[in-house]
Design a protein around this motif. Structure first.
Motif, PDB file in Angstrom:
ATOM      1  N   HIS A 321       0.772  -1.075   0.107  1.00  0.00           N
ATOM      2  CA  HIS A 321       0.148   0.053   0.042  1.00  0.00           C
ATOM      3  C   HIS A 321       0.734   1.212  -0.052  1.00  0.00           C
ATOM      4  O   HIS A 321       0.363   2.394   0.169  1.00  0.00           O
ATOM      5  N   SER A 398      -1.624   4.699   0.616  1.00  0.00           N
ATOM      6  CA  SER A 398      -2.384   4.988   1.606  1.00  0.00           C
ATOM      7  C   SER A 398      -1.980   5.884   2.949  1.00  0.00           C
ATOM      8  O   SER A 398      -2.532   5.845   3.893  1.00  0.00           O
ATOM      9  N   CYS A 418      -9.327   6.746  -2.302  1.00  0.00           N
ATOM     10  CA  CYS A 418      -9.873   5.214  -2.152  1.00  0.00           C
ATOM     11  C   CYS A 418     -11.427   4.880  -2.637  1.00  0.00           C
ATOM     12  O   CYS A 418     -12.274   5.687  -1.996  1.00  0.00           O
ATOM     13  N   CYS A 425      -5.454   5.146   5.263  1.00  0.00           N
ATOM     14  CA  CYS A 425      -5.609   3.997   5.972  1.00  0.00           C
ATOM     15  C   CYS A 425      -4.221   3.454   6.800  1.00  0.00           C
ATOM     16  O   CYS A 425      -4.303   2.825   7.680  1.00  0.00           O
ATOM     17  N   CYS A 437      -4.606  -3.186   2.049  1.00  0.00           N
ATOM     18  CA  CYS A 437      -5.588  -2.638   1.304  1.00  0.00           C
ATOM     19  C   CYS A 437      -6.864  -3.650   1.369  1.00  0.00           C
ATOM     20  O   CYS A 437      -6.958  -4.714   1.334  1.00  0.00           O
TER      21      CYS A 437
END
Length: 463
Positions: A321, A398, A418, A425, A437
């Motif tokens: 990610h 992310s 996203c 995240c 993810c």
């Protein structure tokens, strides 16, 4: 002011009359001795200390002979504190009566033979020792320097007469000369080192970017008067070797009871705010400036690697990610070359585009400092680029870059939204690696691009 009723303060004028008076007065601001005597051949009247006329001191050899063979005649207290023009009492509160347990104490030198204490330019000596060296017919060598005569040449003889020389640890507390002071000292001799400075040790065991993000904290303590010492992996210290204020690695200094601040896990346990804010929280700093880190590596047009170039850092990490997916970096490099830029790919990963620049870590800041642009993932190299003021394209995935950087005036964020609303995240859980993810573990959509999308983003800025 520390009262020392058993001590006579003495200075023998052999260099500079004005500086001698200054040293006396500075010492008398810190201590109240039994008496203070200025030995000189000049006439003056000062109520703060007594003047005793002596024959002119015309050389260092004259000074040493006077100290060894004549000074004892004038001392009635148990001890005498000898100062010089370039050495005086710094802090009377550091005094301990333990000093009076010894016949001689002065700042340690560099010797390793057990005869290392010590310097005579700021020294405390007992009346007993001075009477002994002044009268014993065995002490015939009075050549300069007198402290080496007493503490090295005749030390064994004096110890046989039950004279005690202070241990080095206590001598370091008494004064400094050859060694940088490791703690507050009673006095000093010579201008070889600045006075003792409190140290703060900032501990961070993580990656280079996390360490670079400490820099505003480092500056905060530097401006507060601390010596900044880093307890970080040694391979990252090079980033601060030429910083705009002194920064030390823990391996370079010897410290006694420094203030230690452990920043490990500082932001990992509070991931939803700016990393710098988390660092300040751990330090208890309420008024620290909120800014990007600043690094120092001066490069101009005459010293840069190439006159017009771009640095890319697109290595994969262990976290999908945070890796860029779907981009042909060779085509990106060719596009940039059509705009007149040489393109270098730095890092240890596989070659993907441009000229692979395999450079030692210590050369990275030089390579990045001369670049016109930086392109890459959020990494230690990206933090170097931002810290050096290089306009940067940071491909984020992310990572919520608002938690990493405070100022985006020279940062262009490349990140896709996203599809399930989990922006950033990486910062959603406590820990050091974020979360996989939830949409596609192997190719997260927030960090998956076509080559054309990357080129279009670059083309908005790079004309």
């Amino acid at each position: 002011m520390k009262e020392l009723p058993n001590v006579t303060l003495v200075i023998v004028d052999c260099l500079n009359y004005g500086e001698a008076i200054m040293a006396l007065k500075k010492s008398l601001e810190q201590i109240k001795p039994h008496s203070a005597i200025f030995f000189t051949d000049k006439t003056f009247n000062d109520p703060d200390f007594e003047q005793i006329m002596i024959a002119p001191i015309k050389s260092k050899e004259d000074y040493s002979k006077f100290i060894i063979k004549e000074l004892w005649h004038y001392i009635t207290t148990t001890h005498v504190l000898i100062i010089q023009n370039d050495g005086y009492v710094l802090d009377g509160s550091v005094w301990t009566d333990e000093f009076l347990n010894y016949d001689y104490i002065g700042a340690p030198w560099f010797y390793k033979d057990g005869r290392n204490v010590g310097n005579g330019g700021f020294s405390l000596r007992s009346q007993r020792l001075m009477f002994l060296i002044g009268n014993d017919t065995s002490v015939v060598n009075t050549i300069h320097p007198e402290d080496e005569v007493i503490c090295r040449l005749y030390r064994t003889f004096l110890e046989s007469k039950k004279c005690l020389f202070a241990p080095e640890e206590l001598a370091h507390q008494f004064a400094y000369e050859c060694h940088e002071p490791l703690q507050p000292t009673f006095g000093f001799h010579g201008n070889f080192h600045p006075p003792f400075q409190e140290s703060v040790v900032l501990k961070r065991s993580a990656a280079m970017g996390d360490i670079i993000m400490m820099e505003p904290v480092m500056e905060y303590y530097h401006k507060a008067g601390y010596r900044v010492v880093l307890d970080i992996p040694p391979q990252f210290y090079w980033v601060f070797q030429h910083h705009y204020f002194p920064v030390y690695h823990l391996s370079q200094v010897k410290l006694i009871n420094p203030m230690v601040i452990n920043l490990d896990m500082a932001y990992e346990i509070n991931p939803k705010q700016l990393v710098l804010k988390s660092y300040y929280d751990v330090c208890g700093i309420k008024d620290g400036p909120i800014r990007n880190s600043k690094l120092n590596h001066w490069v101009d047009d005459s010293s840069k690697l190439f006159q017009k170039y771009i640095v890319m850092h697109i290595d994969d990490t262990a976290m999908e990610h945070r890796n860029v997916h779907g981009v042909n970096w060779n085509i990106v490099a060719i596009f940039l070359e059509t705009k007149g830029y040489t393109v270098f790919q730095i890092g240890t990963g596989k070659h993907r585009g441009g000229i692979k620049f395999n450079t030692p870590a210590t050369m990275l800041s030089y390579a990045i400092a001369g670049a016109d642009y930086f392109i890459g993932i959020d990494s230690g190299n990206a933090h170097i680029a931002v810290g050096l003021g290089i306009e940067s394209f940071i491909i984020s995935g992310s990572v919520d870059l608002k938690n990493r950087y405070a100022d985006f005036s020279k940062i262009h964020v490349i990140q896709k939204a996203c599809p399930i609303g989990n922006d950033g995240c990486y910062h959603s859980v406590v820990g050091v690696s974020g979360v996989d993810c939830a949409v596609d573990k192997k190719t997260p959509p927030c960090i998956t691009f076509t080559t054309e999308e990357i080129i279009a983003k670059l083309n908005e800025v790079i004309k």
